[in-house]
Structures are given as structure tokens and as C-alpha cells.
Design a protein around this motif. Structure first.
Motif: not given
Length: 227
Positions: A179-191
Motif C-alpha cells: 500500500x506504500x510504494x517503494x523502490x531502491x535508488x541508484x545508491x541503494x537507499x529505500x524510498x
């Protein structure tokens, strides 16, 4: 002839790999089972956690790996029979580390054992079909999805199903399961984005149900076409 005639005597084994009965995975499995029943299948619902399946390989099931006639435990024999009795298998699970949860992997390790699922000139599972419904928290536009699909296809369809003689294996990757969109950015941070709610949340899960339903209906239609 009714639309159900060519699947009337068919059995589908629906395997659920999640520890919570209120999870989206469990909900999706129940919906898949209902669609299969509506299409004329007899459904055998196997909830691995609810049934207390122990995923750990043990010497009772592998006393001598090289002996394909080796005995297996009563628990594993019962699961083997459920697979043999099924014409189709539908496995429903969350994607963990680009793979299946430990309980599902352990079920495959223990039950799809040497001498049963593979290791014979004529596979005992030959001709069966399997649909893998994989729930992923990644959003549909996340670049990781393409690679995730490829990994699951290689592992599940090529590495397991085809190796065991299944005539068809389909991986249905269901994104946007959180229910909360999430992804990992190029630096490995979870957004992690804001949780959706209200009408937006209802629309999100209605779309999720639609995609899952379409995968099951396509799976059924392909069997009818090949019957």
C-alpha cells in the motif's frame, strides 16, 4: 456442451506460501481458487503454514540421495500424492529476495525430491501445468521489475518446472502489492512513499485483483485450447 465440460474432472492444487491468513497473498490465493472452481476445477487448497509443513530437508526424506527408489516420510508421501492427483498447480507467494519464501522452497526441496519429481526417464509430473503467482512490493514502473521477472522465469520455469517435466510453466508477476510504494535508488537507499487510502486504495487493489484474475483466466483458457 457447457463451458466447464473440458475441465469438469480436472483438479488444481493451489499452494499458499504466507504466514498470515489476512495477507494479500492469502486473499489472492482464495480468489484464484474461486476462479478455478468457477471454471470447473476441483480445488485442493494447500496452505503450507496453516498445515504446519516443515520445510527443512531431513534424513527421513533423503537417507541416500543417489537412490531414486528411496523411501520418503509419511508427510512427504501425502504431499506427493496431492501433486500427482492434480492436473495443474497454482503457487501463490510473496517475492522474497527475487525468489520464493523459505517455506515454498522447502516444500519443493522435500517433496519434489529425486526419484519423484526428477531423476527418471519418464518424469512422473510430465504433462502437468503450473502457474506461479508472485506478489512483489515493487511498483510496475520500477526498473527492478524486468530483472525480477527474468530471474523468476529462469529459476521457476526453467530450473524447476521444465526440469521436472511440466508441459507449461507461467510466472505471473503481480507488482504494486504494497500500500506504500517503494523502490531502491541508484545508491541503494529505500524510498518509501505515502500510503494510499480511501478510493485510491480501493482502486489500487481492484486493479491488483483484476490482474491476478486475468492471469488465472488465461491459464485456464490455455488448457482448454490445448485439450
Amino acid at each position: 456442451m457447457t463451458q466447464h465440460d473440458n475441465t469438469l474432472s480436472r483438479t488444481a492444487l493451489v499452494v499458499v506460501a504466507h504466514h498470515r491468513t489476512d495477507s494479500l497473498t492469502a486473499h489472492t490465493a482464495r480468489r484464484a481458487a474461486a476462479r478455478l472452481e468457477a471454471a470447473g476445477y476441483r480445488v485442493d487448497l494447500l496452505d503450507l503454514h496453516a498445515e504446519g509443513f516443515d520445510p527443512r530437508m531431513n534424513t527421513a526424506d533423503q537417507p541416500d540421495w543417489g537412490n531414486r527408489e528411496k523411501p520418503y516420510s509419511d508427510e512427504v508421501h501425502a504431499h506427493m500424492r496431492r501433486i500427482l492427483d492434480a492436473d495443474a498447480v497454482v503457487a501463490v507467494f510473496p517475492v522474497y529476495w527475487q525468489s520464493v519464501p523459505a517455506v515454498l522452497k522447502g516444500w519443493i526441496d522435500r517433496v519434489w525430491n529425486y526419484g519423484f519429481a526428477y531423476g527418471r526417464s519418464k518424469p512422473r509430473l510430465a504433462g502437468k501445468r503450473i502457474l506461479w503467482l508472485a506478489l512483489a512490493g515493487a511498483t510496475s514502473d520500477d526498473p527492478v521489475v524486468e530483472g525480477m521477472q527474468a530471474i523468476l522465469e529462469t529459476n521457476l520455469s526453467e530450473g524447476i518446472a521444465s526440469y521436472c517435466g511440466f508441459s507449461q510453466s507461467t510466472v505471473g508477476l503481480l507488482t504494486d502489492a504494497e500500500e506504500r510504494p517503494q523502490r531502491v535508488d541508484a545508491e541503494g537507499n529505500l524510498l518509501v512513499g505515502e500510503a494510499v487510502s480511501g478510493a485510491e486504495r480501493e482502486a489500487q487493489y481492484a486493479d491488483f485483483d483484476r490482474r491476478a484474475r486475468e492471469l488465472v483466466e488465461k491459464f485456464v483458457a490455455e488448457e482448454r485450447a490445448g485439450a
